[in-house]
Design a protein around this motif. Structure first.
Motif, PDB file in Angstrom:
ATOM      1  N   ARG A 158       0.944  -1.178  -0.062  1.00  0.00           N
ATOM      2  CA  ARG A 158       0.004  -0.027   0.118  1.00  0.00           C
ATOM      3  C   ARG A 158       0.867   1.535  -0.044  1.00  0.00           C
ATOM      4  O   ARG A 158       2.180   1.146   0.499  1.00  0.00           O
ATOM      5  CB  ARG A 158      -0.822   0.126   1.189  1.00  0.00           C
ATOM      6  CG  ARG A 158      -0.160  -0.041   2.701  1.00  0.00           C
ATOM      7  CD  ARG A 158      -1.233   0.066   3.693  1.00  0.00           C
ATOM      8  NE  ARG A 158      -0.562  -0.083   4.771  1.00  0.00           N
ATOM      9  CZ  ARG A 158      -0.046   1.094   5.638  1.00  0.00           C
ATOM     10  NH1 ARG A 158      -0.084   2.186   4.979  1.00  0.00           N
ATOM     11  NH2 ARG A 158       0.615   0.796   6.830  1.00  0.00           N
ATOM     12  N   PRO A 159       0.327   2.345  -0.580  1.00  0.00           N
ATOM     13  CA  PRO A 159       1.060   3.715  -0.614  1.00  0.00           C
ATOM     14  C   PRO A 159       1.848   4.040   0.758  1.00  0.00           C
ATOM     15  O   PRO A 159       0.951   4.169   1.761  1.00  0.00           O
ATOM     16  CB  PRO A 159       0.255   4.543  -1.262  1.00  0.00           C
ATOM     17  CG  PRO A 159      -0.818   3.813  -2.015  1.00  0.00           C
ATOM     18  CD  PRO A 159      -0.935   2.625  -1.477  1.00  0.00           C
ATOM     19  N   GLY A 160       2.853   4.298   0.923  1.00  0.00           N
ATOM     20  CA  GLY A 160       3.364   4.923   2.233  1.00  0.00           C
ATOM     21  C   GLY A 160       3.807   3.701   3.351  1.00  0.00           C
ATOM     22  O   GLY A 160       4.134   4.256   4.291  1.00  0.00           O
ATOM     23  N   ILE A 161       3.691   2.597   2.828  1.00  0.00           N
ATOM     24  CA  ILE A 161       3.912   1.449   3.924  1.00  0.00           C
ATOM     25  C   ILE A 161       5.510   1.444   3.869  1.00  0.00           C
ATOM     26  O   ILE A 161       6.100   1.138   5.202  1.00  0.00           O
ATOM     27  CB  ILE A 161       3.897   0.072   3.002  1.00  0.00           C
ATOM     28  CG1 ILE A 161       3.947  -1.092   4.102  1.00  0.00           C
ATOM     29  CG2 ILE A 161       4.559  -0.252   1.885  1.00  0.00           C
ATOM     30  CD1 ILE A 161       3.341  -2.340   3.988  1.00  0.00           C
ATOM     31  N   ILE A 162       6.497   2.147   3.149  1.00  0.00           N
ATOM     32  CA  ILE A 162       7.889   2.231   3.433  1.00  0.00           C
ATOM     33  C   ILE A 162       8.061   3.778   3.521  1.00  0.00           C
ATOM     34  O   ILE A 162       8.060   4.198   2.491  1.00  0.00           O
ATOM     35  CB  ILE A 162       8.753   1.358   2.341  1.00  0.00           C
ATOM     36  CG1 ILE A 162       8.372   0.059   2.074  1.00  0.00           C
ATOM     37  CG2 ILE A 162      10.228   1.582   2.671  1.00  0.00           C
ATOM     38  CD1 ILE A 162       8.546  -0.783   3.331  1.00  0.00           C
ATOM     39  N   THR A 163       8.533   3.794   4.819  1.00  0.00           N
ATOM     40  CA  THR A 163       8.825   5.501   5.095  1.00  0.00           C
ATOM     41  C   THR A 163      10.355   5.692   4.525  1.00  0.00           C
ATOM     42  O   THR A 163      11.076   4.815   4.376  1.00  0.00           O
ATOM     43  CB  THR A 163       8.587   5.844   6.505  1.00  0.00           C
ATOM     44  OG1 THR A 163       9.647   4.939   7.114  1.00  0.00           O
ATOM     45  CG2 THR A 163       7.353   5.353   6.946  1.00  0.00           C
ATOM     46  N   PRO A 164      10.368   7.058   4.065  1.00  0.00           N
ATOM     47  CA  PRO A 164      12.041   7.239   3.907  1.00  0.00           C
ATOM     48  C   PRO A 164      12.991   6.753   4.727  1.00  0.00           C
ATOM     49  O   PRO A 164      14.014   6.463   4.437  1.00  0.00           O
ATOM     50  CB  PRO A 164      11.699   8.887   3.762  1.00  0.00           C
ATOM     51  CG  PRO A 164      10.299   9.154   3.480  1.00  0.00           C
ATOM     52  CD  PRO A 164       9.720   8.159   4.127  1.00  0.00           C
ATOM     53  N   ILE A 165      12.671   6.972   6.150  1.00  0.00           N
ATOM     54  CA  ILE A 165      13.335   6.369   7.019  1.00  0.00           C
ATOM     55  C   ILE A 165      13.844   4.996   7.105  1.00  0.00           C
ATOM     56  O   ILE A 165      14.801   4.667   7.261  1.00  0.00           O
ATOM     57  CB  ILE A 165      12.850   6.996   8.504  1.00  0.00           C
ATOM     58  CG1 ILE A 165      12.846   8.490   8.721  1.00  0.00           C
ATOM     59  CG2 ILE A 165      13.746   6.395   9.747  1.00  0.00           C
ATOM     60  CD1 ILE A 165      12.168   8.842   9.996  1.00  0.00           C
ATOM     61  N   ALA A 166      12.751   4.307   7.037  1.00  0.00           N
ATOM     62  CA  ALA A 166      12.716   2.877   6.841  1.00  0.00           C
ATOM     63  C   ALA A 166      13.611   2.309   5.753  1.00  0.00           C
ATOM     64  O   ALA A 166      14.350   1.510   5.561  1.00  0.00           O
ATOM     65  CB  ALA A 166      11.403   2.073   6.964  1.00  0.00           C
ATOM     66  N   SER A 167      13.565   3.141   4.735  1.00  0.00           N
ATOM     67  CA  SER A 167      14.177   2.900   3.269  1.00  0.00           C
ATOM     68  C   SER A 167      15.844   3.208   3.409  1.00  0.00           C
ATOM     69  O   SER A 167      16.693   2.862   2.402  1.00  0.00           O
ATOM     70  CB  SER A 167      13.634   3.418   2.123  1.00  0.00           C
ATOM     71  OG  SER A 167      13.640   4.739   2.296  1.00  0.00           O
ATOM     72  N   VAL A 168      16.203   3.937   4.185  1.00  0.00           N
ATOM     73  CA  VAL A 168      17.516   4.601   4.378  1.00  0.00           C
ATOM     74  C   VAL A 168      18.508   3.406   4.603  1.00  0.00           C
ATOM     75  O   VAL A 168      19.430   3.377   4.063  1.00  0.00           O
ATOM     76  CB  VAL A 168      17.577   5.585   5.291  1.00  0.00           C
ATOM     77  CG1 VAL A 168      19.122   5.804   5.576  1.00  0.00           C
ATOM     78  CG2 VAL A 168      17.112   7.012   4.739  1.00  0.00           C
ATOM     79  N   VAL A 169      18.392   2.420   5.558  1.00  0.00           N
ATOM     80  CA  VAL A 169      19.078   1.487   5.982  1.00  0.00           C
ATOM     81  C   VAL A 169      19.422   0.600   5.112  1.00  0.00           C
ATOM     82  O   VAL A 169      20.515   0.035   4.587  1.00  0.00           O
ATOM     83  CB  VAL A 169      18.424   0.760   7.384  1.00  0.00           C
ATOM     84  CG1 VAL A 169      19.297  -0.273   7.856  1.00  0.00           C
ATOM     85  CG2 VAL A 169      18.611   1.649   8.418  1.00  0.00           C
ATOM     86  N   PRO A 170      18.361  -0.149   4.243  1.00  0.00           N
ATOM     87  CA  PRO A 170      18.616  -0.948   3.208  1.00  0.00           C
ATOM     88  C   PRO A 170      19.599  -0.323   2.233  1.00  0.00           C
ATOM     89  O   PRO A 170      20.310  -1.204   1.427  1.00  0.00           O
ATOM     90  CB  PRO A 170      17.133  -1.460   2.478  1.00  0.00           C
ATOM     91  CG  PRO A 170      16.436  -1.166   3.924  1.00  0.00           C
ATOM     92  CD  PRO A 170      16.875  -0.041   4.543  1.00  0.00           C
ATOM     93  N   SER A 171      19.328   0.770   2.003  1.00  0.00           N
ATOM     94  CA  SER A 171      20.147   1.361   0.791  1.00  0.00           C
ATOM     95  C   SER A 171      21.490   1.684   1.399  1.00  0.00           C
ATOM     96  O   SER A 171      22.346   1.401   0.459  1.00  0.00           O
ATOM     97  CB  SER A 171      19.542   2.824   0.547  1.00  0.00           C
ATOM     98  OG  SER A 171      20.268   3.686  -0.309  1.00  0.00           O
ATOM     99  N   LEU A 172      21.757   2.082   2.455  1.00  0.00           N
ATOM    100  CA  LEU A 172      23.133   1.836   3.101  1.00  0.00           C
ATOM    101  C   LEU A 172      23.621   0.596   2.942  1.00  0.00           C
ATOM    102  O   LEU A 172      25.084   0.615   2.966  1.00  0.00           O
ATOM    103  CB  LEU A 172      23.164   2.543   4.693  1.00  0.00           C
ATOM    104  CG  LEU A 172      22.693   4.003   4.606  1.00  0.00           C
ATOM    105  CD1 LEU A 172      22.814   4.353   5.960  1.00  0.00           C
ATOM    106  CD2 LEU A 172      23.894   4.822   3.989  1.00  0.00           C
ATOM    107  N   LEU A 173      23.124  -0.281   3.384  1.00  0.00           N
ATOM    108  CA  LEU A 173      23.629  -1.952   3.510  1.00  0.00           C
ATOM    109  C   LEU A 173      23.881  -2.143   1.946  1.00  0.00           C
ATOM    110  O   LEU A 173      25.270  -2.723   1.741  1.00  0.00           O
ATOM    111  CB  LEU A 173      22.748  -2.770   3.753  1.00  0.00           C
ATOM    112  CG  LEU A 173      22.397  -2.741   5.480  1.00  0.00           C
ATOM    113  CD1 LEU A 173      21.102  -3.811   5.551  1.00  0.00           C
ATOM    114  CD2 LEU A 173      23.433  -3.097   6.248  1.00  0.00           C
ATOM    115  N   ALA A 174      23.236  -1.865   0.947  1.00  0.00           N
ATOM    116  CA  ALA A 174      23.743  -2.051  -0.513  1.00  0.00           C
ATOM    117  C   ALA A 174      24.933  -1.289  -0.948  1.00  0.00           C
ATOM    118  O   ALA A 174      25.932  -1.622  -1.614  1.00  0.00           O
ATOM    119  CB  ALA A 174      22.395  -1.615  -1.362  1.00  0.00           C
ATOM    120  N   LYS A 175      24.966  -0.125  -0.303  1.00  0.00           N
ATOM    121  CA  LYS A 175      26.142   0.808  -0.824  1.00  0.00           C
ATOM    122  C   LYS A 175      27.212   0.481  -0.059  1.00  0.00           C
ATOM    123  O   LYS A 175      28.590   0.398  -0.437  1.00  0.00           O
ATOM    124  CB  LYS A 175      26.073   2.316  -0.447  1.00  0.00           C
ATOM    125  CG  LYS A 175      24.910   2.856  -1.141  1.00  0.00           C
ATOM    126  CD  LYS A 175      24.731   4.309  -1.039  1.00  0.00           C
ATOM    127  CE  LYS A 175      24.065   5.273  -1.918  1.00  0.00           C
ATOM    128  NZ  LYS A 175      22.839   4.638  -1.909  1.00  0.00           N
TER     129      LYS A 175
END
Length: 386
Positions: free
Chosen positions: A280-297
């Motif tokens: 659903r729209p908004g299920i992943i907040t920007p704060i929650a998506s930062v950690v996976p992005s940092l792990l990938a980097k």
């Protein structure tokens, strides 16, 4: 009411891009609730972490490149794949992480729509190159151990593999630039990637294909190759228990480390992306998506550490490079021995115990991450050394 809230959220996105690029820029940034974005302290923490990844990711991979240039013994066919991973990781740090770092300092994306598309493309392209290179490397190590090749070192196959890896990556990262999905802001609005929240059939079809062919299938191939690798080493351990038992545990540790690091770096990002796409729209907040992005980097930092710390050849060359190891070995050889110590597997004994495999030998250096190359002369096998 939900529609009004969505348009209100969209209006608050003006801080994170240059409006001068056109109002159509708004079309690709829906469902990002910037009211939940990071605070100033959060952006500072994010900047520090990205700065760490940028600096050490570049330096670690640069050291790997220096080792390749300085030591000829590292220039083996299989190590070309390691070189390819280091080049792609270093390019991510130079062309991608630097922009995200600068945006985090400012608290917003500052390069506009074209800059965001460029960032998303190069970050995705170099990331997929690194991932697929790891997969090809796992298959190479599996085939090196279980399939006998009488030919000597052949650079043609790894060079073709490197070319194929880059073409494969371009095949999956160019379409968003041509209209099949698109690249847009992600997370806290300081980096760009595939527009996971774009609610169109074309976008959904692209993301499904991307997930299957650039994450799901590569993971399955890695797990299969490394599980077969462990099975082959166990078969050897049954025959030469004293000589191969420690080697078996070492292989197990290396395989688990490689697979676990791969999964930790990329699977959270893939899961969050799929949730943002089909949830659903908004299920992943920007704060929650930062950690996976940092792990990938962070994979740009972890990959070269695995090569140097867990690869005997790289580690020995690195110690020589920093002056912690004498360039002349006590046994009279040069800084890097041209031949690795090997455990000879008796062909007759092995054929009686495990006829389903064809393993000419197992090197004392691990057959993973370029630790060794197979023996090509059966008529004069090396002696077993302690």
């Amino acid at each position: 009411m939900n529609s009004m809230n969505m348009f209100s959220d969209l209006a608050e996105l003006n801080y994170s891009f240059n409006v001068s690029d056109g109002d159509s820029f708004l079309d690709h940034w829906n469902d990002i609730p910037t009211t939940q974005t990071l605070s100033r302290a959060g952006f500072i923490v994010l900047s520090v972490i990205l700065g760490f990844i940028m600096i050490f990711g570049f330096l670690n991979n640069f050291v790997v490149l220096i080792l390749f240039c300085k030591f000829k013994t590292l220039r083996t066919p299989v190590n070309i794949l390691l070189l390819n991973i280091s080049v792609s990781d270093m390019l991510v740090c130079l062309c991608g992480t630097t922009l995200s770092f600068a945006s985090s300092i400012r608290g917003r994306w500052f390069l506009g729509k074209r800059g965001c598309s460029w960032y998303g493309f190069i970050n995705s392209c170099f990331g997929i190159v690194s991932l697929i290179s790891l997969v090809v490397l796992s298959y190479d190590r599996y085939s090196t151990l279980t399939v006998y090749h009488k030919r000597g070192p052949n650079y043609r196959r790894p060079l073709l593999a490197v070319g194929g890896i880059w073409l494969y990556s371009l095949f999956w990262t160019v379409p968003p630039l041509l209209g099949w999905s698109s690249y847009g802001l992600e997370g806290a609005g300081t980096s760009c990637s595939v527009s996971w929240t774009l609610r169109t059939t074309a976008s959904h079809s692209y993301i499904i294909c991307l997930f299957i062919f650039c994450l799901g299938l590569p993971v399955l191939i890695m797990v299969y190759c490394y599980s077969r690798l462990l099975h082959a080493v166990k078969q050897v351990g049954k025959i030469r228990k004293n000589a191969a038992r420690k080697r078996e545990y070492h292989v197990l540790f290396l395989v688990l480390t490689t697979v676990v690091c791969y999964m930790l770096c990329w699977m959270p990002y893939g899961v969050v992306a799929m949730m943002a796409t089909f949830g659903r729209p908004g299920i992943i907040t920007p704060i929650a998506s930062v950690v996976p992005s940092l792990l990938a980097k962070s994979s740009t930092v972890i990959n070269p550490l695995i090569y140097i710390l867990m690869n005997k050849q790289f580690k020995r060359c690195f110690l020589i490079l920093i002056g912690c190891k004498r360039t002349q070995m006590e046994n009279g050889l040069s800084s890097m021995p041209s031949k690795t110590t090997a455990i000879h597997l008796n062909r007759r004994m092995y054929s009686k115990t495990a006829p389903q495999l064809s393993i000419p030998q197992v090197s004392s250096s691990l057959p993973i991450h370029g630790f060794s190359t197979p023996i090509t002369d059966r008529s004069n096998p090396p002696n077993v050394t302690s």
